[in-house]
Every structure is written in C-alpha cells, then in structure tokens.
Write an enzyme that holds these catalytic residues in place. Structure first.
Site, short mmCIF file in Angstrom:
data_model
loop_
_atom_site.label_atom_id
_atom_site.label_comp_id
_atom_site.label_asym_id
_atom_site.label_seq_id
_atom_site.Cartn_x
_atom_site.Cartn_y
_atom_site.Cartn_z
N HIS A 134 0.30 -0.87 -0.63
CA HIS A 134 0.05 0.12 -0.13
C HIS A 134 1.18 1.35 0.23
CE1 HIS A 134 -2.91 2.79 0.41
NE2 HIS A 134 -3.69 2.60 1.42
N SER A 135 1.10 2.17 -0.85
CA SER A 135 1.50 3.01 -0.81
C SER A 135 1.03 4.51 0.15
CB SER A 135 1.42 3.43 -3.04
OG SER A 135 2.27 4.78 -2.95
#
Length: 949
Positions: free
Chosen positions: A805-806
């Site tokens: 998850h950026s």
C-alpha cells in the site's frame, strides 16, 4: 450361597469395586482391540494423514484407529457399548457415595458424568467419516465435560489417601498432556512437520490411558459398597466426611471455605447471570460505539464532526448534581433498560441514526454503572457483585467475539444476513434487566466515617480511566495482543486460534487474584510487574512478547476491583467522570499515533505507541497511589474481603463456564481446512488485489460474509487486502482476516501489526506460505506504507508475492522513496513474483515507470488499461493468461482486480490478446459475473475479462 443380614436374606452380593474393574476392562479391550486389529489389517492406511505417511508417520492416532475402517471400528463400538453399562453404574455409585443433605455439587458431578457418557456414545457411533461436524461437537463436549468431572471427583473424594493421591497424579498427567498434544497438533496441522502427528498420537493415546485410569481409581472407594445394594459403611448418608468436607472445615476462615461451603441456589444463580449479562451489554455497546464513529471519518477522509459522539462516555459528570445522582441511584431499575437501546440500533438502517442511538446507549451505560457502584458502596456484598459483573461482562464479550470470529454478535454493525444474533441478544438483555430490576434500590446516602482516609479523587479517576482504556484497547478481543507480536511465517509465536483462549484464561485468573488478594494486586510490586509486562508486549515479538501481554492482561483485570472499590469513596462525578474523560483522551491518543496525517496535531505523536503505553501505565500508577491511601485505614482493610462470601462461588462458576466455552471454541475453530487451489489440475494461480475499507461496507454493516462470497466465486487462490488493520479501538478490535481464512480455507498473513502504525496489509493464500517478511517503507512526511513480501509454494515452485500500500497523493516525496525501495526489493528476488498493490499513480506516468522497469524486472498485467489510479497487478517470470476487473457493489469503494497465471510455463515475450474461445476451460474467469453479474458484482470497465497468449 448368598450371605444373610439382619434385615433379611440377600439374593446376591457383589463388591462395588467390580463395577470399576468391569468398566476399566471393557474400555481397555475396546481401545486395545481396535488398535491391534487396525495395525494388523490396515497399518499403512491408519498412519497416513493429509501430509505424510509411512515411514514419516508410523504410529496411528486414536481417531484413525477407532473410526476410519472396518473391522477395527466395529470392534471398538461393540466393546465401548458393553462399557456403557458399568459406566452408568459407576456414575450412580459415585453419586450414592458422595451425596450429602443440602449439597448440590454431587448432583452436578453426577449430571456431568452422565453427560460425558452420552457424548462418548455420540463421537463413538458418529465417526468423522459419517458426519465431521457432529463428531467434533460430541468430542469437544466430552473433552469440555472432563474438566468439571475431574475437579468434581477430586473435591468429593472420600478421605482415602491412596485414592486421592492416584486421582491427583492421573488428573495432573491428563491436563499436562494437553500442552504437548496441542503443540504437536499445531506442528502437524500448521507447520506440516513430518513425524509430528506420530508424536501427537502418543500423547492422544496417553490421554485415553489417564482418562480410563482416573475412573479406575474408584475401585479403591467402591470396595465400601456391597451390591445387594446395601451400604456397609454408611457413606451414602453423609456420615463419612469427604475430602472436600475436611478441607472446608479446616479452611473455613480462608477463601475456599467461604466460597464453596454453602448450598447452591438457582434464584441467586439467575441473579448473577443477569448482572453479568448487563455487564456484557455495557461492554458490547462501549466497544461498538467507536467502530460506528470510525465509519464517518473513513468516508470523509478526515474529521467529519461525528467524532464528538465519543464524549457521550463522560455522562457520569452530571452525577455532580445531587438531584440527578439521587434520581439515577433510586431508579436504577428503570435506567437499567436504557442501555438496551444499543442492542436495538441494528433495526435502524441509516448510519447516522444508528450512531446516535449507540451513543445514547453508551452514555446511559456509563451513567448507570457509575451510579450503581457509588450507590452500593455501603453494601460490600452487593458492591462486589456489581464489580464482578462489570469485569466478567468484559470477559463474556471477549468470549463472544472469540466464538463469532472477532465480531460481537449484538453489535449495531451486525444483522441476520452477516451473522448477527441481535434479536436473541436483545431478548436476553430484556430478561436480564427485568431480573435485575427485582433487586431493591438503595438510597446512596453517605456512610463513610469522617475520620477515614481518602486518597485523591482525581488520581483515583485517572487510574481507573487508564485501566478502562487498557481493558478496551488490549483485552476487548482475545486476538489483539497476538496481532501485536505476529511477525509472519514461519510461525514463531501465538496464533489467534487456539491461543486466544490463553488471553481469556489470563483475564479470568487475573480478576480472581484481584478479588481474593486486593492488597497484593493493588501494591507497587504488582504495578511494577504489570508495567514490565506492558514494556515487553510493546518492545518484543513472538512468544516472549505475548508473555508480556498475558502479564499485563492478568494485572489489568486484577487491579480493576481494587480501583473501583477505591473510586466509590469519592463523588462519582469526580472519579468516574474523570475516568471516562481520561478514556476519551487516551482513545484520541490511540488514534492519533496512526492517523497523524489526517488530524490536527497528529505529527506530535506520530508512531508513538510506546508513549501511549507509558502514559497509560503512569495513569494506572496514579490510581495505585490513590487506592493505597483509600484502602489503608482499619475500617477499609476488608472493603473487598479476601474471605469470599457466598455469592463469589457463582461468579467463579460463571468464569469456569466462560473458560470452558473459550476452550471449546478454540477446538472448533482450529484450522483444519482443505487448502487445495481452485484449478489444481491446470496449475493455475488466480491472484487478486482489493482495498476493503476495514471490512465495513458503504452502509456501515460488517462486510466479511459478502467478501467471502465474492472471493470464493471469483476463485481466488491468492488475494492481497489493503486497509485491513482492524485491531484498534476505532475499528472494533477485530481480526476479519481470520474469518476469511477459516471460511475460505486459506493461509493468512497480516501485518505489520497495529503497534507498527499502518492501515494494514494482509495476504490470504491457498498455497502454503513458506516465508514472509513485513516491511515499513520510507515515509518521512505522510502515513507509513506497509508491505508483505511472502514466498509461496505454488505447485512445488517457489513464487514470491508482494502486497503493498503506497502513500497518499499529497506526499509525492514519500511515494518516490517508496517506489525506489519496493522496486529494488522486487528486483532482488530471483524467483517469479507477483505484486498486488495500491500505487497511487497513472499508467505509463511518473512512478509507474520505476515499478515497471529494468530495476524491478516487473511487467504490468495489462499495460493498455488506462483507467487505473490506485490498484495494480505486476508480475515477472510467470505466464500471465488473464486479467479482469470486478465491481465491488456496496462492499467498499474499490473494485477487485484479478489476474490469472499458469505456474511452470515460461513468461510470454509479447503482449498478445486472444479471444476466450482459445483459452482452456480451467484458465477462464467465472461466467457468473458477465452481464448484470450477481449481487452487484460484474465485470466492468471492459465488461469482460481479458486473455493473453
């Protein structure tokens, strides 16, 4: 020739010991006979299990020996049926020998013995092959009933030193064997260790020996009986004192004597059950309200204004007004019904109104419990009863969540469609409130001697607030602390099932300790040990960290009765109002450490769970300081009397029942899944990525069951889930990944944990997870970016999967650093790799060209899909055959993206799309989602899957 007695001739006489001998003999023949026949006829088949066979496994388990094959199954069933006659007689004779006027325990033990006998017949004649579920139900019922049967027999044993010694030895061996038994079962089932099942089998057979041997000891007591039937020594009329009688007489001035030395009363038991259920209602409402609050900032992506509802907890502050205080205390019976509105909130579909109803229920709950504690401070017995109900209500809530896979079945987020028991819970709540309303009201007048010592009211409130926050944040779910210490595969620490039962046991043991030894529980020594446990939990992982968690669980429960007993000596507004205000502060602190990017002042406490734990323990220390003064005077030294009163026995029974339920749930929920991929014959791996918004759907209902249906119907073998950390107060302290893993038959890895300050990532897989590592990617400005890097065994080939998850769009530097980190991580892997990710970039632009580059070696599953922003599936060294996008209906705000790969075939050099007719049947996507789809799920954007050469 039959002997003669004064009262007439005896037709036949038989010494009672032969009943025991017959029971032992036929039970032994049943098991040994089945074993001998099985080994002779089907040795290789009965040592075979789902993972290994001979020579890795070379000794059969009990279940495989007695239930799998003919004729050994028939040998066992015939002789176990013959055993039932002596068994019923054994239970009957034991009751005759131990029954005494006015004593209920012998009746309870006799009923338990009959119940065990019947359930033994259940798992004997309904084998796992016939009906696995019913076989397990009968088996776990039998094992659960073994505890009260064993303890009851020990308590009622006649004063026969030899028999008592044997019983203690065999009981200790039986329960001690459960530890290695469970260990080797986990080694076999979870870790798939060759030979572990053989070791498990030895301990399983040992349990049989110890169980039968325990009952065989009755021969030493039954020789006092002649079966005419005539009692030759008078033991059946209560003339012979049992071990329990002598202990109670000797210990009459100690806790055990006052606890179990009196008779049993069903009306009193019902009163206790009602009070505990009222406590359960309070904790159910209290733990649900923050979850409902969280729904609104979640959808607003920031402060929504509805967060103000959490201040409903400070309602005890209005008790500073004498007229209101008197009104609530005198009309407790009426006010007791108001918290039930929280159980009715599920009837309202609008999330806003559901939140307001829940907030009202919490306000009334905090108000009535505070007023009740204060109003009954002059009645030691009733005050202790209320404190016990409050604390055990929390344990009951935790057991309920353990049983319902970390969702409380009466929460307003539950309903009949997603597994809720709201109507049944409300029905029990009404009955409990009516039962409690029968108890006479108290005036709440002041009774405290003017010369008595009082600690600081504010410090007492601060301490109690710290304890309530600790109970809520760490102990409102049995899996929360386990998620703190989890670090991925291979497993090196506790898992939610079965080890959640250990958390519940530590809570129960801690509360009993505080009840019986309040001075020790409230001492600075105990505080130091509790603080050490908190530090270990915060700083360490695996089993060592969990031991710290069990320590702090024990301490928080032990200090609860001490702090409440201290708080009632002051104005309830000052103590309980302060306590719940402190909870609000700590709750916000608890949220701020992870939500720092979205709240004012958040960066000040960014990623400082250690600070939060330190402040919590300092607050608890303030309570220790105040309570040590309040309870130090001579008039207060027995305020919570170490010599338990009559009522304590009922609360101990309740704790025992809850613990037995926890053990039963641990057994029934233990993972025994079939982890077979959907298209094993075609060596297809179907992988998906989904952002699931903390398993709350768009209408604020728990969404696990809907997620399970979609993942199953999409035939996902591997799925990455994002925004998945639900082990916080504001997410309800849940672990929805456990529900998905159990229902879908998948391995699960979740992390980094809630003490690592991310919104969470999770990986579920039909393939064994050989190894996994958790990563926190560089995030100097914005929120932390979590990643899981796992190696899976896909059809005998090691394949890496990364779930990532950026950071947010507002933090470009964070995302650039994260892109470089992850690209190097993927590029360093020599194995085939799949990235299931949330990248926050447009296709073919910006950071996309670093993810898809020579550095990472990754390819986009469909570079022509221009309509993406967040979710991406990338891969390398794998043959990609299909890609699809499935709409999420109202489950969340993000679609499910799915890719298909064939394992063991070379990667395609070119991106060539082909029609579906050219794709083998096993490599196609389900037709279920074509057109209008099902339940709002359909193929969208392209309106159909895409396939590649």
């Amino acid at each position: 020739m039959a002997p003669k007695f004064r009262d007439g001739d005896a037709v036949v006489s038989l010494n009672g010991k032969w009943i025991s001998h017959a029971h032992t003999l036929f039970a032994a023949i049943a098991f040994i006979g089945a074993f001998v026949v099985g080994v002779q006829l089907h040795f290789h088949k009965i040592v075979q299990n789902e993972h290994f066979g001979y020579p890795d496994e070379w000794f059969p388990s009990v279940s495989a020996t007695i239930g799998d094959r003919y004729p050994e199954r028939s040998v066992f069933q015939v002789f176990i049926a013959i055993t039932s006659g002596p068994r019923f007689a054994l239970v009957f004779l034991w009751y005759l020998m131990t029954a005494r006027p006015g004593s209920t325990l012998p009746k309870v033990v006799a009923f338990t013995g009959l119940f065990r006998t019947l359930t033994c017949g259940g798992w004997t004649y309904v084998t796992s092959t016939d009906d696995h579920d019913w076989h397990d139900i009968f088996m776990i019922s039998y094992l659960v009933a073994t505890l009260p049967w064993t303890l009851g027999c020990l308590a009622l044993s006649p004063a026969n030193r030899r028999a008592v010694r044997y019983r203690k030895i065999l009981a200790s061996l039986f329960f001690g064997t459960l530890v290695p038994l469970i260990y080797y079962f986990i080694q076999h089932k979870v870790h798939k260790v060759a030979g572990a099942y053989t070791k498990y089998a030895f301990f399983e057979w040992s349990l049989i020996v110890f169980d039968v041997g325990f009952d065989a000891v009755t021969a030493l007591d039954f020789d006092a009986f002649e079966l005419v039937v005539r009692d030759v020594k008078g033991v059946s009329r209560g003339q012979l004192k049992t071990t329990a009688d002598k202990v109670i007489e000797k210990e009459k001035d100690k806790p055990i004597g006052n606890t179990f030395g009196t008779g049993f009363s069903w009306p009193e038991a019902f009163d206790v059950a009602a009070d505990i259920y009222n406590g359960f209602v309070f904790w159910s409402n209290y733990t649900a309200m923050p979850l409902l609050v969280w729904y609104f900032p979640l959808w607003h992506m920031g402060i929504s204004g509805y967060e103000a509802v959490i201040v409903t907890t400070v309602s005890p502050l209005i008790l500073a007004i004498p007229s209101i205080r008197s009104l609530v205390i005198r009309n407790r019976a009426v006010f007791q019904f108001l918290p039930l509105t929280g159980l009715m909130a599920f009837l309202v579909r609008d999330p806003v109104y559901r939140l307001f109803i829940s907030g009202f229920a919490v306000a009334m709950g905090c108000l009535i419990w505070s007023a009740t504690f204060y109003g009954e401070r002059a009645l030691n017995v009733r005050l202790e009863s209320r404190i016990s109900a409050f604390a055990i209500g929390l344990i009951m809530s935790s057991v309920a969540k353990f049983a319902f896979q970390t969702n409380n079945p009466v929460w307003p987020t539950m309903n009949a469609e997603n597994g809720g028991w709201n109507k049944f819970g409300l029905f029990l709540g009404i009955l409990a409130a009516i039962r409690s309303a029968r108890q006479p009201a108290v005036s709440g007048g002041d009774y405290y001697p003017p010369a008595g010592k009082k600690g600081s009211a504010i410090l007492a409130g601060i301490g109690l607030g710290g304890v309530i926050f600790g109970l809520h944040s760490l102990l409102s779910d049995s899996s929360t602390m386990i998620s703190w210490v989890w670090e991925g595969f291979p497993i090196r620490g506790p898992i939610q099932v079965p080890h959640g039962a250990l958390t519940i046991f530590a809570m129960s043991a801690g509360y009993l300790f505080g009840l019986y030894y309040p001075r020790l529980a409230g001492s600075w020594t105990a505080f130091g040990i509790g603080s050490l446990g908190a530090a270990v939990l915060t700083c360490y992982s695996h089993w060592f960290g969990f031991y710290g968690g069990l320590t702090i669980a024990f301490y928080l429960m032990a200090i609860t009765p001490v702090f409440i007993a201290s708080a009632v000596h002051h104005s309830p507004a000052s103590t309980f109002g302060t306590a719940f205000s402190v909870w609000v502060f700590l709750c916000l602190f608890h949220v701020w450490v992870v939500a720092y990017a979205f709240v004012p002042g958040g960066p000040l406490v960014r990623e400082h769970t250690d600070w939060l734990m330190t402040v919590t323990m300092l607050f608890v220390g303030a309570g220790v300081f105040s309570s040590s003064v309040t309870n130090s005077g001579p008039s207060k030294k027995n305020f919570i009397n170490p010599n338990s009163r009559r009522q304590r026995s009922y609360y101990i029974y309740a704790l025992a029942i809850l613990q037995l339920l926890a053990v039963a749930v641990a057994y029934l929920r233990f993972p025994t899944n079939d982890y077979t991929p959907y298209h094993k014959e075609d060596k297809v791996a179907t992988a998906g990525i989904w952002t699931i918004h903390f398993s709350l759907d768009n209408d604020m209902w728990s969404s696990e069951r809907r997620m399970i249906n979609l993942i199953r119907e999409a035939e996902l073998d591997v799925v990455g889930l994002l925004e998945s950390d639900t082990q916080r107060i504001i997410m309800g302290n849940r672990d929805f990944t456990a529900v998905l893993a159990e229902e879908l038959g998948m391995y699960v890895d979740y992390g980094p944990g809630p003490n690592k300050h991310t919104w969470g990532a999770a990986l579920l897989s039909k393939f064994p997870i050989l190894n996994s590592t958790h990563h926190l990617l560089p995030s100097p400005v914005g929120e932390l970016a979590p990643a899981i890097h796992a190696t899976l065994d896909m059809y005998g080939e090691a394949v890496d999967v990364v779930v990532f998850h950026s950071g947010q769009e507002e933090d470009p530097e964070d995302r650039r650093l994260q892109t470089e980190y992850l690209s190097k991580l993927m590029g360093s892997s020599p194995r085939p790799l799949i990235l299931l990710s949330y990248l926050v970039t447009k296709p073919l632009e910006g950071n996309y060209n670093t993810y898809v580059s020579d550095v990472s070696g990754m390819k986009d599953i469909d570079s022509t899909d221009w309509d993406r922003w967040c979710e991406y599936i990338l891969y390398k060294k794998l043959k990609r055959t299909g890609y699809a996008r499935i709409s999420r209906s109202t489950i969340t705000d993000t679609e499910l993206q799915v890719g298909k790969f064939v394992i063991g075939q070379p990667e395609s050099e070119e991106e060539i799309r082909i029609p579906e007719e050219m794709v083998p049947e096993g490599q196609r996507f389900p037709a279920l989602f074509r057109g209008e789809g099902v339940r709002g799920h359909r193929y969208h954007v392209f309106d159909e899957p895409r396939y590649f050469q």
